[in-house]
Scaffold this active site. Sequence first.
Site, mmCIF file in Angstrom:
data_model
loop_
_atom_site.group_PDB
_atom_site.id
_atom_site.type_symbol
_atom_site.label_atom_id
_atom_site.label_comp_id
_atom_site.label_asym_id
_atom_site.label_seq_id
_atom_site.Cartn_x
_atom_site.Cartn_y
_atom_site.Cartn_z
ATOM 1 N N GLY A 127 -6.141 0.544 -5.443
ATOM 2 C CA GLY A 127 -5.130 0.307 -4.434
ATOM 3 C C GLY A 127 -4.774 -1.172 -4.377
ATOM 4 N N CYS A 128 -3.600 -1.476 -3.835
ATOM 5 C CA CYS A 128 -3.141 -2.867 -3.828
ATOM 6 C C CYS A 128 -4.012 -3.748 -2.932
ATOM 7 C CB CYS A 128 -1.671 -2.948 -3.436
ATOM 8 S SG CYS A 128 -1.244 -2.118 -1.886
#
Length: 311
Positions: A114-115
């Site tokens: 995930g970012c």
Amino acid sequence: MTKVFIDGSAGTTGLRIYDRLRERRDLKLMTLPDEVRKDPCARADALHQADIAFLCLPDAAAMEAVALLDGDESTVVIDTSTAHRTADGWVYGFAELDGQRERIAKSSRIANPGCHASGFVALAAPLVQNGLIAKDAQLSCFSLTGYSGGGKKMIAEYEDGQRCTLLGAPRMYGLTQQHKHLKEMKAVCGLDILPVFCPIVGDFYSGMEVVIPLHASQLNGSIRDVQELYRSVYPKGIIHYAEAAAEGGFLSASAMAGRDDMQITVHGNEERILLTARFDNLGKGASGAAVQNMNIALGLDEATGLELGGN
């Protein structure tokens, strides 16, 4: 020639991956006509034919795509959704973790990070693994992101000429402390306790700034020990440590926009310390990481086709 299929190529991440790959002569991009791109039979056929398949889909659709492969591991799957990041049989696609590059190279099931989690993992994992932070540390983290991280709907909201005036100022979210990245942040870093996480979306298209604030009492060492560790773990490369990066006393969350690398910095003093990771939420936080993982899986230079700045 390596055949690549992007399942979900119309989404923000899928489009960005396509842009990174379309000029490469070592790859053949497989596409489906619009009228069948959601058809299970057409998707299954493309997934089976592909050497590399990127899943740029919501979680349920990503799990459906994996089911369509029916156990066929000749296709290397790189899933950019949340669905498989802590799942058995999947390798977490963050190559800079100790030994992870080799695991990615051998795997046919790779879960893209995930970012927000990418910045947290880059900062916290080396400290936990080297004993500078205890596994039972009660950490906090805040993260500034551009609105492109919210996908097409949020992009349209921010770029609407008649938009709500509240969008002109930064907005906190994840207020219930149930953000979908928390699970991987804890698991990948080897922490016993979920961090308190405060994500904030701002009125800028792309860029991300993830910060872990620490008191000296939370460290089994000093600020200099942290700096020295990052210096050794992140020399020049896709993730790189910078001795000083403040822009006149400020750190902009958009400084790495349009790029696929990540900058790590340490600021503060002997009592209070700020660990910061800056990158593009669509770059090292999404599509850039996915392309990096593909390159590793294919035995190529992992930076091939990426947009990297000077270190």
